[in-house]
Write an enzyme that holds these catalytic residues in place. Structure first.
Site, PDB file in Angstrom:
ATOM      1  N   TYR A 151     -18.825  92.151 -87.027  1.00  0.00           N
ATOM      2  CA  TYR A 151     -18.974  90.694 -87.016  1.00  0.00           C
ATOM      3  C   TYR A 151     -18.219  90.078 -88.191  1.00  0.00           C
ATOM      4  O   TYR A 151     -17.497  89.088 -88.032  1.00  0.00           O
ATOM      5  CB  TYR A 151     -20.456  90.325 -87.067  1.00  0.00           C
ATOM      6  CG  TYR A 151     -20.730  88.855 -86.862  1.00  0.00           C
ATOM      7  CD1 TYR A 151     -20.831  88.318 -85.578  1.00  0.00           C
ATOM      8  CD2 TYR A 151     -20.904  88.002 -87.941  1.00  0.00           C
ATOM      9  CE1 TYR A 151     -21.093  86.975 -85.386  1.00  0.00           C
ATOM     10  CE2 TYR A 151     -21.159  86.655 -87.757  1.00  0.00           C
ATOM     11  CZ  TYR A 151     -21.249  86.144 -86.478  1.00  0.00           C
ATOM     12  OH  TYR A 151     -21.497  84.803 -86.296  1.00  0.00           O
ATOM     13  N   LYS A 155     -15.050  87.517 -87.808  1.00  0.00           N
ATOM     14  CA  LYS A 155     -15.130  86.132 -88.280  1.00  0.00           C
ATOM     15  C   LYS A 155     -14.165  85.860 -89.429  1.00  0.00           C
ATOM     16  O   LYS A 155     -13.654  84.742 -89.568  1.00  0.00           O
ATOM     17  CB  LYS A 155     -16.570  85.793 -88.670  1.00  0.00           C
ATOM     18  CG  LYS A 155     -17.527  85.735 -87.484  1.00  0.00           C
ATOM     19  CD  LYS A 155     -17.096  84.693 -86.449  1.00  0.00           C
ATOM     20  CE  LYS A 155     -18.135  84.497 -85.364  1.00  0.00           C
ATOM     21  NZ  LYS A 155     -17.758  83.445 -84.389  1.00  0.00           N
ATOM     22  N   THR A 186     -30.953  78.781 -83.876  1.00  0.00           N
ATOM     23  CA  THR A 186     -30.514  79.097 -82.524  1.00  0.00           C
ATOM     24  C   THR A 186     -31.440  80.166 -81.948  1.00  0.00           C
ATOM     25  O   THR A 186     -32.351  80.670 -82.612  1.00  0.00           O
ATOM     26  CB  THR A 186     -29.073  79.616 -82.519  1.00  0.00           C
ATOM     27  OG1 THR A 186     -29.027  80.829 -83.289  1.00  0.00           O
ATOM     28  CG2 THR A 186     -28.118  78.591 -83.120  1.00  0.00           C
TER      29      THR A 186
END
Length: 244
Positions: A151, A155, A186
């Site tokens: 990740y 990113k 979220t």
């Protein structure tokens, strides 16, 4: 009067959905690209408010699927704004235990999908000599975190992809920027154990997680003519996390 077409990937929920609603409220005809069937519900909600919206099934890791999304968008008019938001989380762990297929999936969607979305956005924007692209990076694209190899790599790649692309197309009237959210309320955060989410909150100096709307507000600014001198920038929206 319509402000043109805005294409938002990964807009079935969270930041993407908030961005779609915001851009629709500003006069854009929004095209939502997502593999999640809830995208149609977001489009229905936007239409119920009197705005134009279309949901298109799109897997951003598949080039033909991304190309099809932009064909659908172009049928509606001039593509003025593209928000490359689609992404997934990863199963965290140390690099020596890395699962190669999991690595590929995270990179294919989070970085490759962003690049493909930008590629087809640019194919529409270059001939018209105008457009704004906003990609979604992360605080983990700006600073390190243990056990987040795929990740973080993806990113960080998005952040520098944005800088490079902005320089490539600046003279053609196309602006390219990124937003790097911190911890935001979220579905992903809500699924975490309370002790984990509490630890996240403690890391953001403002003392709380953000809301999807707060991130969408920054995306909306970068997508608009109000940010006409801004390109190649990566805006942290993180409650002060990366200032530490």
């Amino acid at each position: 009067m319509s402000a043109g077409i805005a294409v938002i990937t990964g807009a079935a929920t969270g930041i993407g959905a908030a961005t779609a609603r915001l851009l629709a409220s500003r006069g854009h005809r929004v095209v939502i690209g997502d593999i999640d069937g809830r995208a149609e519900g977001v489009a229905d909600e936007i239409r119920s408010e009197g705005h134009q919206a279309l949901a298109v099934r799109c897997d951003v890791s598949d080039e033909d699927s991304v190309a099809g999304l932009f064909v659908s968008a172009r049928d509606l008019g001039s593509v003025q704004v593209v928000v490359a938001n689609a992404g997934i989380a990863e199963t965290k762990g140390p690099l020596h235990e890395l699962d190669g297929s999991a690595w590929n999936r995270v990179l294919d969607i989070n970085l490759g999908g962003t690049a493909l979305s930008m590629k087809y956005a640019l194919r529409h924007m270059v001939p018209q000599g105008a457009g704004s692209i906003v990609a979604i990076s992360s605080i983990l694209g700006l600073v390190g975190q243990a056990n987040s190899a795929a990740y973080s790599a993806a990113k960080a790649g998005v952040a520098n992809l944005v800088r490079s692309t902005a320089l490539t197309y600046a003279a053609q009237g196309i602006r390219v920027n990124a937003v790097a959210p911190g911890y935001v309320d979220t579905e992903l955060i809500r699924r975490l154990p309370p002790e984990v989410s509490s630890q996240m909150i403690s890391r953001q100096p403002l003392g709380r997680v953000g809301t999807p709307q707060e991130v969408a507000n920054v995306i909306g600014f970068l997508a608009s003519p109000e940010s006409s001198l801004v390109t190649g920038a990566v805006w942290a929206v993180d409650g002060g996390y990366t200032a530490q």
